[in-house]
Design an enzyme around this catalytic site. Structure first.
Site, short mmCIF file in Angstrom:
data_model
loop_
_atom_site.label_atom_id
_atom_site.label_comp_id
_atom_site.label_asym_id
_atom_site.label_seq_id
_atom_site.Cartn_x
_atom_site.Cartn_y
_atom_site.Cartn_z
N ARG A 41 0.85 -1.19 0.00
CA ARG A 41 0.00 0.00 0.00
C ARG A 41 0.89 1.24 0.00
NH1 ARG A 41 -3.09 -2.82 -1.84
NH2 ARG A 41 -5.06 -3.63 -1.00
N ARG A 68 -3.72 26.01 -8.22
CA ARG A 68 -3.31 24.71 -7.70
C ARG A 68 -2.81 23.86 -8.86
NH1 ARG A 68 -2.14 25.44 -2.52
NH2 ARG A 68 -3.92 26.13 -1.28
N ALA A 80 -6.12 28.39 4.77
CA ALA A 80 -5.68 27.08 5.25
C ALA A 80 -4.17 27.01 5.21
CB ALA A 80 -6.29 25.96 4.40
N GLU A 97 -2.73 31.31 10.11
CA GLU A 97 -3.07 31.26 8.70
C GLU A 97 -4.08 32.35 8.34
OE1 GLU A 97 -1.62 29.63 6.39
OE2 GLU A 97 -0.33 28.48 7.74
N GLU A 101 -2.96 35.00 5.51
CA GLU A 101 -3.60 34.96 4.21
C GLU A 101 -4.67 36.03 4.02
OE1 GLU A 101 -4.94 31.01 3.28
OE2 GLU A 101 -2.89 30.30 2.99
N GLY A 120 -7.72 6.98 1.21
CA GLY A 120 -7.26 5.83 0.45
C GLY A 120 -5.83 5.98 -0.05
N GLU A 124 -3.34 12.65 5.37
CA GLU A 124 -3.61 14.03 5.77
C GLU A 124 -4.92 14.14 6.54
OE1 GLU A 124 -4.11 18.57 4.00
OE2 GLU A 124 -4.30 16.86 2.65
N GLU A 148 1.03 32.14 -3.82
CA GLU A 148 0.30 33.09 -2.98
C GLU A 148 0.46 34.53 -3.47
OE1 GLU A 148 1.63 32.41 0.98
OE2 GLU A 148 0.32 30.68 1.29
#
Length: 208
Positions: A41, A68, A80, A97, A101, A120, A124, A148
């Site tokens: 795995r 992203r 975040a 944060e 931000e 899976g 995190e 950013e």
């Protein structure tokens, strides 16, 4: 039957770490299945994250638009960040944060939800906070770089975000979970019944 996730760990015969990055790594475990077979795995090892649904008095949420690269999109997100320090208090990280931000501080903090983003394939864990009683933070703005530096900041009505989620226009995990959790809490026992900001978090233990 109690509907509750429970801790369990199957036997691991061996483990390797074929990749180590700046913040995360990839691990391969040899896991013994219930029937006795041993399978490999692969999964990403992640330090954990915090996210903040910051809500102002006009029922608008503080959101950010950021590129992203893995999904090749600019996503609308809530503030975040990573839990960079092992054992770091997640509330303190969330407050940091929100300041960095959005240059905002909040008086009232609650836990909205705790989630595993992709159980899976990654370990995190994210704690999503609700922050209310917003005001502008004091001091200099945080110096941004890389993705950013191109980030956009806005305040968007919660109802509009809900429509965006259900309409398939908004996809960021923390935004989706945070906004829908907010709506569910309001229709249930109310926001003041949410868990306190420093509620235990077994997925990422911390010191108060």
């Amino acid at each position: 039957m109690t509907i509750k996730d429970t801790r369990e760990e199957w036997e691991i015969r061996g483990t390797q770490t074929p990749f180590v990055g700046k913040k995360t790594s990839v691990r391969t475990d040899e896991v013994v299945m219930p029937g006795g077979a041993v399978v490999h795995r692969d999964y990403q090892v992640h330090p954990g994250s915090v996210a903040v649904l910051a809500l102002d008095d006009a029922d608008r949420a503080v959101v950010l638009r950021q590129y992203r690269h893995p999904v090749r999109q600019k996503l609308w997100e809530i503030p975040a960040g990573l839990l960079d320090v092992p054992g770091e208090n997640p509330l303190h990280a969330a407050q940091r944060e929100l300041y960095e931000e959005a240059h905002v501080k909040a008086e009232d903090w609650r836990v909205l939800a705790d989630v595993y983003t992709t159980p899976g394939g990654c370990d995190e864990a994210v704690r999503i906070f609700l922050a209310r009683g917003l005001s502008e933070a004091e001091g200099d703005r945080f110096a941004v770089e890389d993705e950013e530096a191109d980030m956009e900041l806005a305040r968007v009505p919660v109802d509009e975000l809900v429509r965006g989620v259900l309409g398939g226009d908004l996809h960021n995990n923390c935004l989706v979970v945070g906004v829908l959790s907010l709506v569910a809490a309001r229709s249930g026992d109310g926001l003041d019944a949410l868990r306190p900001a420093e509620a235990p978090w077994p997925a990422r233990p911390f010191e108060a």
